[in-house]
Design a protein around this motif. Structure first.
Motif, PDB file in Angstrom:
ATOM      1  N   CYS A   1     -35.162 -15.963 -24.600  1.00  0.00           N
ATOM      2  CA  CYS A   1     -35.264 -16.128 -23.139  1.00  0.00           C
ATOM      3  C   CYS A   1     -36.170 -17.297 -22.780  1.00  0.00           C
ATOM      4  CB  CYS A   1     -35.773 -14.842 -22.503  1.00  0.00           C
ATOM      5  SG  CYS A   1     -34.550 -13.523 -22.510  1.00  0.00           S
ATOM      6  N   TRP A   2     -37.331 -17.417 -23.462  1.00  0.00           N
ATOM      7  CA  TRP A   2     -38.216 -18.558 -23.202  1.00  0.00           C
ATOM      8  C   TRP A   2     -37.519 -19.872 -23.531  1.00  0.00           C
ATOM      9  CZ3 TRP A   2     -42.004 -19.063 -20.160  1.00  0.00           C
ATOM     10  CH2 TRP A   2     -42.880 -18.025 -19.912  1.00  0.00           C
ATOM     11  N   TRP A   3     -36.823 -19.897 -24.652  1.00  0.00           N
ATOM     12  CA  TRP A   3     -36.135 -21.106 -25.090  1.00  0.00           C
ATOM     13  C   TRP A   3     -35.100 -21.543 -24.046  1.00  0.00           C
ATOM     14  CZ3 TRP A   3     -31.090 -21.061 -27.847  1.00  0.00           C
ATOM     15  CH2 TRP A   3     -30.731 -22.320 -28.292  1.00  0.00           C
ATOM     16  N   LEU A   4     -34.291 -20.601 -23.574  1.00  0.00           N
ATOM     17  CA  LEU A   4     -33.261 -20.938 -22.589  1.00  0.00           C
ATOM     18  C   LEU A   4     -33.876 -21.310 -21.236  1.00  0.00           C
ATOM     19  CD1 LEU A   4     -30.568 -18.267 -23.432  1.00  0.00           C
ATOM     20  CD2 LEU A   4     -30.470 -20.725 -23.872  1.00  0.00           C
ATOM     21  N   LEU A   5     -34.919 -20.617 -20.838  1.00  0.00           N
ATOM     22  CA  LEU A   5     -35.567 -20.918 -19.561  1.00  0.00           C
ATOM     23  C   LEU A   5     -36.192 -22.313 -19.579  1.00  0.00           C
ATOM     24  CD1 LEU A   5     -36.403 -19.803 -16.771  1.00  0.00           C
ATOM     25  CD2 LEU A   5     -38.524 -19.070 -17.850  1.00  0.00           C
ATOM     26  N   ILE A   6     -36.874 -22.648 -20.647  1.00  0.00           N
ATOM     27  CA  ILE A   6     -37.479 -23.984 -20.742  1.00  0.00           C
ATOM     28  C   ILE A   6     -36.404 -25.060 -20.803  1.00  0.00           C
ATOM     29  CG2 ILE A   6     -38.898 -25.495 -22.191  1.00  0.00           C
ATOM     30  CD1 ILE A   6     -40.532 -22.991 -22.929  1.00  0.00           C
TER      31      ILE A   6
ATOM     32  N   SER B   1     -36.840 -27.910 -25.898  1.00  0.00           N
ATOM     33  CA  SER B   1     -37.394 -26.595 -25.582  1.00  0.00           C
ATOM     34  C   SER B   1     -37.652 -25.792 -26.855  1.00  0.00           C
ATOM     35  CB  SER B   1     -36.483 -25.830 -24.632  1.00  0.00           C
ATOM     36  OG  SER B   1     -35.274 -25.487 -25.263  1.00  0.00           O
ATOM     37  N   ALA B   2     -36.818 -25.959 -27.871  1.00  0.00           N
ATOM     38  CA  ALA B   2     -37.076 -25.275 -29.147  1.00  0.00           C
ATOM     39  C   ALA B   2     -38.396 -25.765 -29.746  1.00  0.00           C
ATOM     40  CB  ALA B   2     -35.928 -25.510 -30.122  1.00  0.00           C
ATOM     41  N   PHE B   3     -38.647 -27.057 -29.646  1.00  0.00           N
ATOM     42  CA  PHE B   3     -39.905 -27.621 -30.132  1.00  0.00           C
ATOM     43  C   PHE B   3     -41.084 -27.061 -29.338  1.00  0.00           C
ATOM     44  CE2 PHE B   3     -43.170 -30.947 -29.754  1.00  0.00           C
ATOM     45  CZ  PHE B   3     -43.590 -30.995 -31.081  1.00  0.00           C
ATOM     46  N   LEU B   4     -40.960 -27.007 -28.016  1.00  0.00           N
ATOM     47  CA  LEU B   4     -42.043 -26.485 -27.182  1.00  0.00           C
ATOM     48  C   LEU B   4     -42.319 -25.009 -27.453  1.00  0.00           C
ATOM     49  CD1 LEU B   4     -41.231 -28.232 -23.779  1.00  0.00           C
ATOM     50  CD2 LEU B   4     -43.117 -28.730 -25.346  1.00  0.00           C
ATOM     51  N   VAL B   5     -41.278 -24.231 -27.662  1.00  0.00           N
ATOM     52  CA  VAL B   5     -41.466 -22.812 -27.973  1.00  0.00           C
ATOM     53  C   VAL B   5     -42.135 -22.658 -29.337  1.00  0.00           C
ATOM     54  CG1 VAL B   5     -40.231 -20.671 -28.533  1.00  0.00           C
ATOM     55  CG2 VAL B   5     -39.618 -21.958 -26.491  1.00  0.00           C
ATOM     56  N   ALA B   6     -41.730 -23.454 -30.317  1.00  0.00           N
ATOM     57  CA  ALA B   6     -42.342 -23.380 -31.648  1.00  0.00           C
ATOM     58  C   ALA B   6     -43.827 -23.750 -31.598  1.00  0.00           C
ATOM     59  CB  ALA B   6     -41.595 -24.295 -32.619  1.00  0.00           C
ATOM     60  N   VAL B   7     -44.159 -24.797 -30.853  1.00  0.00           N
ATOM     61  CA  VAL B   7     -45.564 -25.197 -30.722  1.00  0.00           C
ATOM     62  C   VAL B   7     -46.356 -24.109 -29.992  1.00  0.00           C
ATOM     63  CG1 VAL B   7     -47.105 -26.848 -29.580  1.00  0.00           C
ATOM     64  CG2 VAL B   7     -45.144 -27.672 -30.879  1.00  0.00           C
ATOM     65  N   GLY B   8     -45.781 -23.530 -28.962  1.00  0.00           N
ATOM     66  CA  GLY B   8     -46.448 -22.460 -28.223  1.00  0.00           C
ATOM     67  C   GLY B   8     -46.683 -21.227 -29.081  1.00  0.00           C
ATOM     68  N   GLU B   9     -45.696 -20.844 -29.870  1.00  0.00           N
ATOM     69  CA  GLU B   9     -45.851 -19.678 -30.742  1.00  0.00           C
ATOM     70  C   GLU B   9     -46.878 -19.938 -31.837  1.00  0.00           C
ATOM     71  OE1 GLU B   9     -44.604 -16.477 -30.651  1.00  0.00           O
ATOM     72  OE2 GLU B   9     -44.085 -17.123 -28.635  1.00  0.00           O
ATOM     73  N   ALA B  10     -46.890 -21.153 -32.376  1.00  0.00           N
ATOM     74  CA  ALA B  10     -47.891 -21.496 -33.396  1.00  0.00           C
ATOM     75  C   ALA B  10     -49.289 -21.456 -32.793  1.00  0.00           C
ATOM     76  CB  ALA B  10     -47.597 -22.872 -33.989  1.00  0.00           C
ATOM     77  N   GLY B  11     -49.437 -21.967 -31.589  1.00  0.00           N
ATOM     78  CA  GLY B  11     -50.727 -21.918 -30.913  1.00  0.00           C
ATOM     79  C   GLY B  11     -51.164 -20.499 -30.630  1.00  0.00           C
ATOM     80  N   ASP B  12     -50.246 -19.649 -30.224  1.00  0.00           N
ATOM     81  CA  ASP B  12     -50.565 -18.252 -29.962  1.00  0.00           C
ATOM     82  C   ASP B  12     -50.984 -17.547 -31.253  1.00  0.00           C
ATOM     83  OD1 ASP B  12     -50.714 -15.877 -28.319  1.00  0.00           O
ATOM     84  OD2 ASP B  12     -48.887 -15.220 -29.331  1.00  0.00           O
ATOM     85  N   TRP B  13     -50.282 -17.841 -32.346  1.00  0.00           N
ATOM     86  CA  TRP B  13     -50.626 -17.262 -33.638  1.00  0.00           C
ATOM     87  C   TRP B  13     -52.033 -17.680 -34.067  1.00  0.00           C
ATOM     88  CZ3 TRP B  13     -51.495 -19.461 -38.528  1.00  0.00           C
ATOM     89  CH2 TRP B  13     -51.561 -18.551 -39.581  1.00  0.00           C
ATOM     90  N   LEU B  14     -52.344 -18.975 -33.900  1.00  0.00           N
ATOM     91  CA  LEU B  14     -53.676 -19.458 -34.258  1.00  0.00           C
ATOM     92  C   LEU B  14     -54.755 -18.820 -33.380  1.00  0.00           C
ATOM     93  CD1 LEU B  14     -53.016 -23.240 -34.886  1.00  0.00           C
ATOM     94  CD2 LEU B  14     -53.693 -21.523 -36.566  1.00  0.00           C
ATOM     95  N   ARG B  15     -54.469 -18.677 -32.100  1.00  0.00           N
ATOM     96  CA  ARG B  15     -55.429 -18.045 -31.196  1.00  0.00           C
ATOM     97  C   ARG B  15     -55.699 -16.597 -31.607  1.00  0.00           C
ATOM     98  NH1 ARG B  15     -55.060 -14.439 -27.385  1.00  0.00           N
ATOM     99  NH2 ARG B  15     -52.805 -14.473 -27.465  1.00  0.00           N
TER     100      ARG B  15
END
Length: 90
Positions: free
Chosen positions: A16-21, A45-59
């Motif tokens: 859903c995030w991928w399609l929305l972005i 958008s796939a790149f942005l979602v991957a970067v966001g998920e990696a950042g969330d994982w690191l956080r």
């Protein structure tokens, strides 16, 4: 490991995030008169979602590490003496 319902919910959330972005990027391109193909927008958008998920994982890892560190190295508290000492020297 991750259970079935949790994995399913994560998959739908990411999709859903991928399609929305992708839609927002495509509409933004149209609005600014710099259109990009929908394929380009979905790749971005796939790149942005991957970067966001990696950042969330690191956080989450950082927070867990800090919480564990606080738990292991808790400062000792001051304990008053067992017997009462007079506060007035007279």
């Amino acid at each position: 490991m991750t259970g079935g319902p949790r994995l399913w919910r994560l998959t739908w959330s990411l999709a859903c995030w991928w399609l929305l972005i992708a839609l927002v990027l495509w509409l933004l391109g149209k609005a600014l008169d710099q259109p990009a193909s929908i394929a380009q927008c979905t790749a971005s958008s796939a790149f942005l979602v991957a970067v966001g998920e990696a950042g969330d994982w690191l956080r989450r890892r950082w927070t867990a590490k800090q919480a564990a560190k606080r738990h292991l190295t808790a400062p000792t508290r001051h304990r008053p003496p067992d017997t009462e000492t007079p506060t007035d020297p007279s």
